[in-house]
Each structure stands twice: as C-alpha cells, then as structure tokens.
Design an enzyme around this catalytic site. Sequence first.
Site, short mmCIF file in Angstrom:
data_model
loop_
_atom_site.label_atom_id
_atom_site.label_comp_id
_atom_site.label_asym_id
_atom_site.label_seq_id
_atom_site.Cartn_x
_atom_site.Cartn_y
_atom_site.Cartn_z
N CYS A 80 0.41 -1.35 -0.19
CA CYS A 80 -0.12 0.05 -0.02
C CYS A 80 0.70 0.82 0.42
O CYS A 80 1.70 1.48 1.06
CB CYS A 80 -0.84 -0.37 1.66
SG CYS A 80 -1.75 1.50 1.56
N GLY A 81 0.82 2.34 -0.68
CA GLY A 81 2.11 3.21 -1.37
C GLY A 81 1.29 4.10 -0.75
O GLY A 81 3.07 4.68 0.61
N ASN A 82 0.15 4.38 -0.03
CA ASN A 82 -0.79 5.79 0.59
C ASN A 82 0.39 5.12 1.56
O ASN A 82 0.78 5.97 2.90
CB ASN A 82 -1.60 5.97 0.26
CG ASN A 82 -1.43 6.90 -1.42
OD1 ASN A 82 -0.96 8.17 -1.13
ND2 ASN A 82 -3.15 6.37 -1.34
N ASN A 172 1.03 -5.84 -4.97
CA ASN A 172 -0.56 -6.05 -5.16
C ASN A 172 -0.25 -5.63 -7.01
O ASN A 172 -0.03 -5.61 -7.57
CB ASN A 172 -0.87 -5.26 -4.53
CG ASN A 172 -0.37 -4.24 -4.74
OD1 ASN A 172 0.21 -3.49 -5.73
ND2 ASN A 172 -1.71 -2.87 -4.77
N HIS A 174 -2.58 -4.83 -10.04
CA HIS A 174 -2.80 -3.85 -10.99
C HIS A 174 -3.54 -4.30 -12.01
O HIS A 174 -2.36 -4.99 -13.07
CB HIS A 174 -1.86 -3.08 -11.02
CG HIS A 174 -2.20 -2.13 -9.86
ND1 HIS A 174 -2.33 -0.48 -9.19
CD2 HIS A 174 -0.84 -2.72 -8.15
CE1 HIS A 174 -2.74 -1.28 -7.31
NE2 HIS A 174 -1.32 -1.56 -7.41
N ASN A 205 -6.96 -4.28 -8.81
CA ASN A 205 -6.88 -3.01 -8.89
C ASN A 205 -6.80 -2.08 -9.58
O ASN A 205 -6.53 -2.93 -10.98
CB ASN A 205 -5.65 -2.32 -7.86
CG ASN A 205 -5.40 -2.53 -6.44
OD1 ASN A 205 -6.34 -2.34 -5.99
ND2 ASN A 205 -4.73 -3.90 -6.08
N GLU A 223 -9.99 -0.08 -6.27
CA GLU A 223 -9.14 -0.83 -5.62
C GLU A 223 -10.51 -1.77 -5.41
O GLU A 223 -11.03 -1.48 -5.20
CB GLU A 223 -8.44 -0.09 -4.18
CG GLU A 223 -7.70 1.28 -4.48
CD GLU A 223 -7.07 1.14 -3.23
OE1 GLU A 223 -7.07 0.52 -2.24
OE2 GLU A 223 -6.71 2.74 -3.19
N ARG A 224 -8.87 -3.12 -5.54
CA ARG A 224 -9.39 -3.77 -5.27
C ARG A 224 -10.00 -4.21 -3.65
O ARG A 224 -9.49 -3.41 -2.99
CB ARG A 224 -8.19 -5.24 -5.23
CG ARG A 224 -8.69 -6.41 -4.66
CD ARG A 224 -7.51 -6.79 -5.01
NE ARG A 224 -6.36 -7.02 -3.87
CZ ARG A 224 -5.25 -7.57 -3.67
NH1 ARG A 224 -5.00 -9.40 -4.77
NH2 ARG A 224 -3.82 -7.09 -3.53
N CYS A 232 -4.45 6.31 -4.20
CA CYS A 232 -4.13 4.61 -4.40
C CYS A 232 -2.18 4.52 -5.32
O CYS A 232 -2.86 5.34 -6.20
CB CYS A 232 -4.49 3.79 -5.01
SG CYS A 232 -3.71 2.03 -5.13
N THR A 234 -0.29 2.34 -4.78
CA THR A 234 0.55 1.47 -5.69
C THR A 234 -0.17 1.37 -7.22
O THR A 234 0.66 1.15 -8.33
CB THR A 234 0.40 -0.11 -4.88
OG1 THR A 234 -0.98 -0.46 -5.26
CG2 THR A 234 1.04 0.04 -4.33
N GLY A 235 -0.90 1.68 -7.24
CA GLY A 235 -2.16 2.61 -8.08
C GLY A 235 -1.38 3.46 -9.26
O GLY A 235 -1.01 3.08 -9.98
N1 API Z 1 -6.40 -2.54 -2.27
C1 API Z 1 -5.18 -2.11 -2.65
C2 API Z 1 -4.18 -2.40 -1.51
C3 API Z 1 -4.22 -0.79 -0.50
C4 API Z 1 -3.63 -0.03 -1.96
C5 API Z 1 -4.09 1.44 -1.79
N2 API Z 1 -4.13 2.57 -0.99
C6 API Z 1 -2.48 2.59 -1.93
O1 API Z 1 -1.61 3.66 -1.56
O2 API Z 1 -1.33 1.50 -2.93
C7 API Z 1 -5.09 -4.18 -2.96
O3 API Z 1 -6.01 -4.42 -2.33
O4 API Z 1 -4.50 -3.81 -3.63
#
Ligand code: API
Length: 290
Positions: A80-82, A172, A174, A205, A223-224, A232, A234-235
């Site tokens: 989770c990047g954030n 994760n 994407h 995601n 997001e997933r 997001c 990682t997004g």
């Molecule tokens: N929903 C994402 C996890 C949180 C990622 C997102 N909040 C971020 O900042 O990277 C997943 O299921 O892979």
Amino acid sequence: MLPSPTRVRFTKMQGAGNDFVVLDATREPLALGAEEMRRLGDRRFGVGADQILIVERPTTPGMDFSYRIFNNTGDEVEHCGNGARCFARYVRDRGMIGRDTIRVQTVNNALELHIQPDGRVRVDMNAPRFEHADLPFDSAGLVPTRVGDFETWPLALADGGSVDIAVLSMGNPHAVMRVADVEHHPIAAIGPQVERHARFPRRVNAGFMQVLSRSHIRLRVHERDAGETLACGTGACAAVVAGIRLGWLGPKVDIDMHGGKLTVEWAGGAQDSVFLTGPAATVFEGEIEL
Ligand SMILES: N[C@H](CCC[C@H](N)C(=O)O)C(=O)O
C-alpha cells in the site's frame, strides 16, 4: 479474535485522501480478526477507512519495523503506497524512531522510506513485476497488442464491452487502462467488472489514466475490495510504469488524483525501483471498543 469487549487505541491518517486506521502492536500483539478489521473500516459502525495498518516490531534483520495491511473488507494485502507513507509519519511523529530514513518489512516487500524536509515521504516501492503469475492474471487464449517491448490485453466485460489493459504487480496486482477523460469515464460501471474479472483469480486494482503530457497524468483507481479511493499509491506507480513501458510517459511523472498529488519516478529498468513521493498526515486519534 479479541477477548471482547476490548478497547483499542487507534490513529486515523490519510495520504492524499486515501485513509487509514493505524494500530500500534509493537508493545503487545493485537489478535484482530477479519470481523474487527471490517468494524474498524466501517464508516458508520466503526472508525472508517480504506485500509487498516498494524505496526509491529521487525521480524527480519536490518528492518526497523514490520507492518501489515488490511483492506476494509478484512482481507490482508501485500502493499500500500499511501499506507507506507502514513506508516513512516506515524512512527516518526511518535518518536518510535529517531531517523528520517526507515526500513520496514511488509508481507512480501522490504521498503525504505524517507521523510523529506518538506514533510512529504518518499518511498522506495521496489521494482515492478511483470510476470502474470505475480498478479495472477490468466491470459490464456488472449491475443495481446504489442506496443514496443510491452503489451496490452483485451478484456471482455460482463456487460458486453471490452477494455484494453496493461497488467503488472507492485507487490499487489494492477490492471491499468488509458482513457480520454477520467472525469467522464464510466469508472463506477467498469471498475468492479475489471476488479472481479475471472482472469484475475485474486482480483485486481483497476487504474484509469488520462495522459496530459509525458510528465503529468490524471488517475482514478477502483481499488480491490475498497472500491474507488481518493488516491492509490501502488496504483499511481502501476500507471506510470505502464505508461513508461508503453512509450507515453517519461521517467518522472506528477499524478493528479481526487485526494491530492503524488509523484512517481522510474528509470525504466526491470530491476529499477519505483519511487513514490507524496503527503501523509494524522487526522485524529481515538479509542474504540471492539
Ligand atoms: N486495495 C489494494 C491495497 C491498498 C492499495 C492502495 N491504498 C495504495 O495506496 O497503494 C489491494 O487490494 O491491492
């Protein structure tokens, strides 16, 4: 599971509007189950957050901490990047570490975080992964569109439509799509269909990217588990990596998301780390009975 009822202290944080409940399990373990995670994440019956972060002592030599990430559905996730930025701000502001550079272990990553003089946090997100098994993504029978040394994949949707996706993992999974106008794209209709598509056995995601220039994009992410979030991390990394590999973007990109601005840098080599920079802040602290 907790011996109910148990009062749990928490800190509510946000990174570009992606919000988190952060719990300190460095002094004593917190045996929270999926039910407690859902309650913490519930915006009516609990505190309310996209994800729950649990800070723990390190289990790996060379690490300052480990931390675990749970979507507000109670599902544990890899990255989770954030959240990583909020974790860094959390341990630094509480004096749990005296340095501005912090090393932390997640379930499948070792990250280095740096709190910058301007207060933003820069995260070494490690290198992207392109093997479909890393997501996983089932491309059997699909014919990709090759773009340079990368490709996009046609994904037939349940409503009869189809989207062209770039797929990669930041730890994760994407799926990234380029769209003409993120504000008017039917993300509420398409996002859930991509998230739960059968070709993503662990779901995915779904990122929707509008390219403004080689160094500037707008991005919205369904997001997933959590649905569309205000940002997001990682997004943002996945969108920039896909955009660089597809020839649309340069090595440093500013990303405008509904909750704030992020910056992602990637030199373009398969082993090169992706760097994510952005804000992180505490919103309030409290106690909840679970
Ligand atoms: N929903 C994402 C996890 C949180 C990622 C997102 N909040 C971020 O900042 O990277 C997943 O299921 O892979």
